[in-house]
Design an enzyme around this catalytic site. Structure first.
Site, PDB file in Angstrom:
ATOM      1  N   TYR A   1       0.829  -1.208   0.000  1.00 16.70           N
ATOM      2  CA  TYR A   1       0.000   0.000   0.000  1.00 16.70           C
ATOM      3  C   TYR A   1       0.867   1.263   0.000  1.00 16.70           C
ATOM      4  CZ  TYR A   1      -3.727  -3.240   1.549  1.00 16.70           C
ATOM      5  OH  TYR A   1      -4.622  -4.279   1.658  1.00 16.70           O
TER       6      TYR A   1
ATOM      7  N   HIS B   1       0.115 -11.926   1.961  1.00 22.20           N
ATOM      8  CA  HIS B   1      -0.832 -11.095   1.224  1.00 22.20           C
ATOM      9  C   HIS B   1      -1.291 -11.800  -0.046  1.00 22.20           C
ATOM     10  CE1 HIS B   1      -1.764  -6.617   0.055  1.00 22.20           C
ATOM     11  NE2 HIS B   1      -2.834  -7.405  -0.020  1.00 22.20           N
TER      12      HIS B   1
END
Length: 341
Positions: free
Chosen positions: A52, A106
């Site tokens: 991110y 992830h």
């Protein structure tokens, strides 16, 4: 406000947490103000990821010097032990901390296990033994990988898309996690922005005492809405049930989870990205999605032959060609400036 414990982690937090993916879109000082305001009014669990962009850095700025008062969860998308270690070291630096409460793989395309030849899970155990991470979790969009993670007993939490637009497959994951005493973190609790009734969304989540929703927040008005529920959490009512039923009727076919079961496409369309582009444009930094490369990717939608292969493989029963068409039309409007994001 209900306080829940995430499985065997011992992490105990209000059932109202901060998803920090959208703060990538927020100017740094305002992001810090949002994060601190969330903590000051009762939020203690903050979820981010190495992927991110500057989200971790903003959390580090916001919470430097108050590490013992919050829980930090972040993620690595690496598929090698060296990559996991590099990502972890970078995350520790960006978050300005010497440990991470919950470190998650992830969206891996497989369930990593000890002895599988990759060394990925062994690296997580090594980092845990060193005190750099306290608990190991996984995020995913793929049903069979999520189920394998639950069955393995190796992961303390599962993060998966879950909202009142979810179907029986996701509800089964929630039930299985509870049976295995595994924490369940609900990402996309607003279905990527399709759901606009916060009271209904919150009341739905409150029905599950093992689910921690992480609300993606990028505006003060959004934060105020979730914080107002700390003192007066909405309860399910006939009126909210009606809202949910109507949203399910109208919106369920528009929610692409990005799981990739539809791939590969015979026409070469990146369906699992293109079919949710409208949501990506509005919840993550839009510039990258409007690049020449992304424009070329979206133009491939015009090559759709309506063969139906994607629809046959979709576990959620979506009309994928129609969803692709709608996303392409919205994309062109954003690209031309007719619609702002």
């Amino acid at each position: 406000m209900r306080t829940i414990t995430l499985g065997t982690t011992g992490i105990r937090t209000p059932q109202n947490a901060f998803g920090a993916l959208p703060v990538q879109r927020v100017e740094r000082d305002e992001a810090v103000r949002l994060l601190r305001a969330a903590y000051d009014r009762g939020m203690t669990f903050f979820d981010t990821a190495r992927a991110y962009t500057d989200s971790e850095e903003k959390l580090g700025l916001a919470f430097s010097g108050m590490r013992d008062r919050i829980y930090l969860a972040t993620k690595t998308a690496s598929t090698t032990p060296d990559g996991v270690r590099r990502d972890l070291e970078t995350s520790l630096k960006m978050l300005r901390t010497d440990y991470i409460d919950l470190y998650q793989l992830h969206w891996p395309k497989r369930c990593y296990k000890p002895g599988d030849g990759t060394g990925v899970y062994e690296e997580l155990l090594r980092a845990k033994k060193e005190g750099l991470i306290r608990h190991i979790g996984m995020t995913n969009h793929i049903l069979h990988v999520a189920r394998e993670a639950i069955d393995s007993g190796l992961y303390e939490t599962l993060q998966f898309p879950f909202s009142y637009l979810s179907g029986e497959q996701e509800l089964e994951l929630v039930r299985l996690c509870k049976e295995h005493n595994m924490g369940f973190i609900a990402m996309k609790a607003l279905a990527g922005g399709l759901i606009t009734n916060a009271q209904a969304a919150f009341a739905f989540m409150s029905q599950y005492d093992n689910v921690l929703p992480i609300w993606g927040i990028q505006r003060r008005s959004e934060l105020e809405q979730w914080l107002s529920f700390m003192e007066c959490p909405p309860e399910m009512t006939p009126a909210l049930e009606q809202v949910i039923q109507e949203d399910r009727r109208q919106l369920s076919g528009a929610f692409c989870r990005g799981c990739g079961y539809c791939m590969p496409c015979p026409a070469g369309i990146e369906i699992n990205t293109c079919a949710r582009m409208s949501l990506l444009l509005r919840r993550s930094p839009s510039a990258g999605h409007l690049s020449e490369k992304s424009q070329a990717m979206m133009r491939k939608i015009l090559d759709c032959t309506h063969c139906g292969a994607c629809m046959k493989k979709c576990p959620y029963g979506l009309n994928t060609p129609a969803l692709l068409k709608a996303n392409y039309e919205d994309y062109l409007n954003v690209l031309s400036g007719t619609v702002s994001v």
